[in-house]
Design a protein around this motif. Sequence first.
Motif, PDB file in Angstrom:
ATOM      1  N   CYS A 189       1.748  17.777  83.669  1.00 46.04           N
ATOM      2  CA  CYS A 189       0.976  17.001  84.661  1.00 46.04           C
ATOM      3  C   CYS A 189       0.876  15.572  84.180  1.00 46.04           C
ATOM      4  O   CYS A 189       0.501  15.335  83.035  1.00 46.04           O
ATOM      5  CB  CYS A 189      -0.483  17.472  84.741  1.00 46.04           C
ATOM      6  SG  CYS A 189      -0.726  19.127  85.278  1.00 46.04           S
ATOM      7  N   LEU A 190       1.140  14.646  85.077  1.00 51.67           N
ATOM      8  CA  LEU A 190       0.897  13.225  84.807  1.00 51.67           C
ATOM      9  C   LEU A 190      -0.084  12.717  85.849  1.00 51.67           C
ATOM     10  O   LEU A 190       0.018  13.079  87.024  1.00 51.67           O
ATOM     11  CB  LEU A 190       2.209  12.439  84.926  1.00 51.67           C
ATOM     12  CG  LEU A 190       2.108  10.912  85.054  1.00 51.67           C
ATOM     13  CD1 LEU A 190       1.536  10.286  83.790  1.00 51.67           C
ATOM     14  CD2 LEU A 190       3.474  10.301  85.371  1.00 51.67           C
ATOM     15  N   THR A 191      -1.072  11.947  85.412  1.00 50.01           N
ATOM     16  CA  THR A 191      -1.899  11.226  86.378  1.00 50.01           C
ATOM     17  C   THR A 191      -1.730   9.748  86.082  1.00 50.01           C
ATOM     18  O   THR A 191      -2.076   9.294  84.988  1.00 50.01           O
ATOM     19  CB  THR A 191      -3.385  11.636  86.294  1.00 50.01           C
ATOM     20  OG1 THR A 191      -3.494  13.045  86.418  1.00 50.01           O
ATOM     21  CG2 THR A 191      -4.178  10.991  87.427  1.00 50.01           C
ATOM     22  N   GLY A 235      -4.600   7.248  88.568  1.00 48.82           N
ATOM     23  CA  GLY A 235      -5.339   8.081  89.509  1.00 48.82           C
ATOM     24  C   GLY A 235      -4.479   8.944  90.417  1.00 48.82           C
ATOM     25  O   GLY A 235      -5.005   9.825  91.107  1.00 48.82           O
ATOM     26  N   HIS A 241      -4.956   2.334  78.604  1.00 45.92           N
ATOM     27  CA  HIS A 241      -5.142   3.444  77.689  1.00 45.92           C
ATOM     28  C   HIS A 241      -4.510   4.694  78.260  1.00 45.92           C
ATOM     29  O   HIS A 241      -4.351   4.824  79.485  1.00 45.92           O
ATOM     30  CB  HIS A 241      -6.590   3.590  77.260  1.00 45.92           C
ATOM     31  CG  HIS A 241      -7.458   4.427  78.114  1.00 45.92           C
ATOM     32  ND1 HIS A 241      -7.964   3.993  79.303  1.00 45.92           N
ATOM     33  CD2 HIS A 241      -7.962   5.669  77.912  1.00 45.92           C
ATOM     34  CE1 HIS A 241      -8.756   4.946  79.792  1.00 45.92           C
ATOM     35  NE2 HIS A 241      -8.774   5.957  78.977  1.00 45.92           N
ATOM     36  N   ASP A 283      -0.540  14.098  80.631  1.00 39.05           N
ATOM     37  CA  ASP A 283      -0.423  12.654  80.401  1.00 39.05           C
ATOM     38  C   ASP A 283      -1.308  11.962  81.430  1.00 39.05           C
ATOM     39  O   ASP A 283      -1.163  12.192  82.642  1.00 39.05           O
ATOM     40  CB  ASP A 283       1.062  12.271  80.569  1.00 39.05           C
ATOM     41  CG  ASP A 283       1.340  10.784  80.446  1.00 39.05           C
ATOM     42  OD1 ASP A 283       2.537  10.415  80.443  1.00 39.05           O
ATOM     43  OD2 ASP A 283       0.397   9.968  80.370  1.00 39.05           O
ATOM     44  N   VAL A 284      -2.255  11.162  80.972  1.00 36.47           N
ATOM     45  CA  VAL A 284      -3.113  10.424  81.894  1.00 36.47           C
ATOM     46  C   VAL A 284      -3.050   8.947  81.507  1.00 36.47           C
ATOM     47  O   VAL A 284      -3.337   8.602  80.365  1.00 36.47           O
ATOM     48  CB  VAL A 284      -4.585  10.916  81.828  1.00 36.47           C
ATOM     49  CG1 VAL A 284      -5.427  10.226  82.899  1.00 36.47           C
ATOM     50  CG2 VAL A 284      -4.653  12.426  81.991  1.00 36.47           C
ATOM     51  N   PHE A 285      -2.655   8.106  82.432  1.00 33.70           N
ATOM     52  CA  PHE A 285      -2.504   6.672  82.169  1.00 33.70           C
ATOM     53  C   PHE A 285      -3.403   5.860  83.082  1.00 33.70           C
ATOM     54  O   PHE A 285      -3.441   6.115  84.291  1.00 33.70           O
ATOM     55  CB  PHE A 285      -1.052   6.246  82.403  1.00 33.70           C
ATOM     56  CG  PHE A 285      -0.852   4.748  82.378  1.00 33.70           C
ATOM     57  CD1 PHE A 285      -0.943   3.999  83.556  1.00 33.70           C
ATOM     58  CD2 PHE A 285      -0.621   4.090  81.186  1.00 33.70           C
ATOM     59  CE1 PHE A 285      -0.786   2.619  83.540  1.00 33.70           C
ATOM     60  CE2 PHE A 285      -0.466   2.711  81.159  1.00 33.70           C
ATOM     61  CZ  PHE A 285      -0.542   1.975  82.337  1.00 33.70           C
ATOM     62  N   ARG A 286      -4.107   4.896  82.501  1.00 26.68           N
ATOM     63  CA  ARG A 286      -4.860   3.946  83.312  1.00 26.68           C
ATOM     64  C   ARG A 286      -4.824   2.567  82.666  1.00 26.68           C
ATOM     65  O   ARG A 286      -4.868   2.444  81.440  1.00 26.68           O
ATOM     66  CB  ARG A 286      -6.326   4.382  83.463  1.00 26.68           C
ATOM     67  CG  ARG A 286      -6.538   5.386  84.593  1.00 26.68           C
ATOM     68  CD  ARG A 286      -7.938   5.355  85.161  1.00 26.68           C
ATOM     69  NE  ARG A 286      -8.136   6.382  86.184  1.00 26.68           N
ATOM     70  CZ  ARG A 286      -8.197   6.123  87.489  1.00 26.68           C
ATOM     71  NH1 ARG A 286      -8.088   4.899  87.935  1.00 26.68           N
ATOM     72  NH2 ARG A 286      -8.380   7.109  88.347  1.00 26.68           N
ATOM     73  N   GLY A 343      -6.657  -0.907  81.736  1.00 28.29           N
ATOM     74  CA  GLY A 343      -8.015  -1.091  81.235  1.00 28.29           C
ATOM     75  C   GLY A 343      -8.754  -2.129  82.038  1.00 28.29           C
ATOM     76  O   GLY A 343      -8.706  -3.319  81.715  1.00 28.29           O
TER      77      GLY A 343
END
Lengths: 127, 129
Positions: free
Chosen positions: B39-41, B44, B101, B118-121, B123
């Motif tokens: 799973c990747l986010t 959002g 992050h 994997d969760v990407f946002r 900053g």
Amino acid sequence: MVDQPLWEQIGSSFVQHYYQMFDSDRSQLGSIYIDSSCLTWEGEPYQGKLAIVEKLTSLPFTKIAHSITAQDHQPTPDNCILSMVVGQLKADEDQIIGFHQSFILKNINDAWVCTNDMFRLAIHNFG
Amino acid sequence: MAEKQIWQKIGEGFIQEYYNQFDNTNRMEIANLYSPVACLTWEGSPVQGREAIAAKLVGLPFKRIKHIITEQDFQPTVDNCILIMAFGQLQADEDPPMAFHQVFMLKFQDNTWVCTNDVFRLGIHNIPV
């Protein structure tokens, strides 16, 4: 929201509960950790419920308020839930500062507990 | 400093490989770092499965990208996985640098460590000190 996946429901409910407890009475946080939980707080590791609660209750502020800007939740292969939170916090009369926190939640004996917790203030990106 | 824990060594190796592939290749092989059902986010938006993740990452709308990792935290999980939180800044094309992050979960499958989550946002609250 209609048909929110289960992991999102559980994750967002945990996040709400966690910050509510943190902001009102941190000594209650022991209920969400277990003996094998890990916390990494601003890069420092803490192992186990007791050490974690001791760290959190000894943080040097009287008042704290968290505000959540965004949260993401995912299911993991071992039926856990990964939650990532971005927000801002205000401690005592200090200026508002951003923070990031990630949790892994696991269902143990019908309750969702936090086995992994990583927290950092949003000051580390331009080191 | 005491010898690094095994999960830190594995985690550091993954981070190095991931961002190297991300920045220095066309990202066509980066899917190999993920498990088939990962799973990747991304900011959002959820992306499910290795193929969809590959398509997402290959299709990102910049020609050049560079990540600088300023901090990384590692923890073992009770199910023998590794949780990683990475902080840093990135620069895409001629855009100004931005904080980001990213959280990864790694699992040992078929004799290798793969990324399952994997969760990407970016900053949005981050302070350029």
